[in-house]
Every structure is written in C-alpha cells, then in structure tokens.
Design a protein around this motif. Structure first.
Motif: not given
Length: 310
Positions: A10-11, A26-29, A70-77, A164-168
């Motif tokens: 995921v993101m 998820v690794r947060k900022p 669902k998990t992809l959306t969660y990570s994108a937040d 795309m950098n995000d996809i990489k």
C-alpha cells in the motif's frame, strides 16, 4: 514450510492477511509505524459451497479487491496533510451520509475499477484483434493475436505506471512483502537482516495471478463458437469469473508445490514480478515485519516448528 499468509503493498506500507484477520502497517511522515488490525469474515464462511475449487478463487479475487482498496485508502490518509480543510464534496458527503458514505464510495470505486479493467484488458483486445479477421486471418491466429495484445496492454500499463515516483515506492514495499513471506516460509526469524537475503519474487503473487488470467483466457475464448459480436463480448465477460477461479487454483497449487513442471510454468509470472517489485530498504522491511506480527505470532510458530524437527 508453507505459511498461508498473503499480502499487498500500500502507500508507504504493507498489508498482510492471515485467515480471518488482516493488518496494515504504514510508515507515517514522522517515521513511526502505525499498525491497524481488523477481522474480515468471508462470504464463503456463511456459504461453504463457495469454498469449492474455482468458486473459492472467484470469491478470493472479489474479496481481495475490497480489502485491498480499503487498506490502500487507509494508507493514503497518512500521506495527506492532516491540517487541510475537507473539500466541499467531503463536507457535503459527511453532512448527508455521515460515516456511511465512505463505504458507499469505496464500493463504487471497486466496481468502477473492475469495469475499467475488464474493458481495457478483455474487451479492447477483442475489438483490436477482430480488425485483422477481416483481412483473412484464421480464427486461431486471431485468438492468439488477441491474447498477445492483452499481454502487451498489461505490460505497457505496468511499465507506464512504474515511472511514477509513488508507484516506485509501492513496488519497493511489494518487494518487502514478498521477502518477508519468503523468509517466514524458510523458517528463519523475521529480522531485517534475515529478510533482506530472500527473493523479492513469490509464486503466489497477484501479478502472477493476473498474468495467468490473460494466458488462460486464450484457451477459454478458443471455445466460443458464436458469430454475433455482442454475444462474443457477453460470453467473454461471463467467463471472466471462471477464468479467475481457474487461475487462482493454479497459483494456489504453485505456492504449495516444488514440482519442476509447476515451477517451470510459474516462471513467466515470476519474471513479470521483476517489473512490479523492487528491492526495498530495511525501513520498508521493518514495516512488512510489523504487518505480519499484526496477524501472526511467528516467534511461537517457528519455535514449535523447530521443536517438531528435533
């Protein structure tokens, strides 16, 4: 050692699923790892007939799309700036649909994504290859061309988004997911040092699944013996769940077998994973390990396995 754990990148994170539980880390900022664990009751638990071969593949494919979105959306937040004001659309949806609108929107996105994928990878190749039938090309040759066009579109799509950098970074987390599962299946402790030694490719990967969907579709579509264009398209759409179910059974078999024939047949899918996975760094491995720990006590499991071998 075979561990029935699957996952998805995921993101800035990894989702791992084990039986009726899944965890997304998820690794947060700020650098910390956030892990969320939830239970997911499959429809096949309520209707055991759906656990039969092929049918279980259809169910697994559909449910994987739902959980994955669902998990992809969660990570994108976590990527979005939390201080930003909600958009007018979000304010309107929150005001009129309360917390339920997210579920409705999620379902709509899944349906739309599935429709676009079917149109792009199933319907479009048929119409493009059908052009050559008017030039006297034999039916078997047209069907083969349709399959090649389908594979070509898929490869082009993967190559395009990989720029795309995000996809990489997602592909790097995809590699971290595979490495972690490979390490666990090998019976080694899940440490970043151990995990990094393993391959970023895995036989049960969704990339391999999609590849076999396209290859197996060539075989299935060969038996469509109708002349009407709309009926040919309709039958292709109706066969998609069956093709997905058969492809799932092959991937499932490949993941549990060391048979040289099965291994050889798995090679094209593994090669394709060279595009959809990248070598991760240790910080990504840490996220994947944390996700596994959200659904699986690997330390206790490995300890029991080692005692059984003594």
């Amino acid at each position: 050692m075979k561990v029935r754990i699957g996952g998805q990148a995921v993101m800035e994170g990894v989702m791992m699923k084990n039986e009726d539980r899944y965890a997304v880390s998820v690794r947060k900022p700020d650098g910390e790892i956030e892990t969320k664990t939830e239970r997911y009751t499959s429809i096949s638990d309520r209707y055991p007939v759906l656990k039969l071969p092929v049918l279980r593949g259809v169910v697994n494919f559909a449910e994987s799309m739902v959980v994955g979105m669902k998990t992809l959306t969660y990570s994108a937040d976590f990527i979005e700036d939390g201080e930003e004001e909600p958009s007018r659309l979000e304010q309107w949806l929150n005001r009129h649909f309360s917390e339920k609108w997210e579920g409705v929107l999620m379902g709509g996105i899944v349906v739309l994504s599935f429709a676009i994928a079917i149109g792009l990878f199933m319907v479009l190749p048929y119409f493009l290859s059908n052009i050559f039938e008017g030039f006297g090309m034999s039916r078997p040759a047209v069907l083969l061309l349709e399959g090649l066009i389908r594979v070509g579109i898929f490869l082009g799509y993967i190559i395009l988004i990989s720029r795309m950098n995000d996809i990489k970074r997602v592909f790097m987390y995809h590699g971290a997911e595979h490495k972690t599962i490979n390490c666990l299946e090998a019976g080694e402790d899940l440490t970043p040092e151990n995990v990094m030694k393993y391959s970023r490719l895995h036989k049960r990967c969704g990339t391999s699944f999609l590849f076999f969907v396209m290859i197996i579709s060539i075989i299935f579509f060969f038996f469509i013996r109708v002349d009407t264009v709309w009926l040919k398209v309709a039958l292709r759409l109706l066969l998609v769940p069956v093709i997905a179910g058969v492809s799932y059974e092959f991937i499932r078999l490949a993941g549990n077998s060391d048979n040289p024939v099965i291994t050889a047949l798995s090679k094209p899918g593994l090669c394709l994973q060279l595009l959809t996975t990248k070598e991760p760094d240790e910080s990504m491995i840490e996220v994947a390990i944390r996700s596994v720990e959200g659904v699986f006590d690997w330390k206790t499991y490995l300890e029991k396995e080692r005692k059984n071998r003594e």
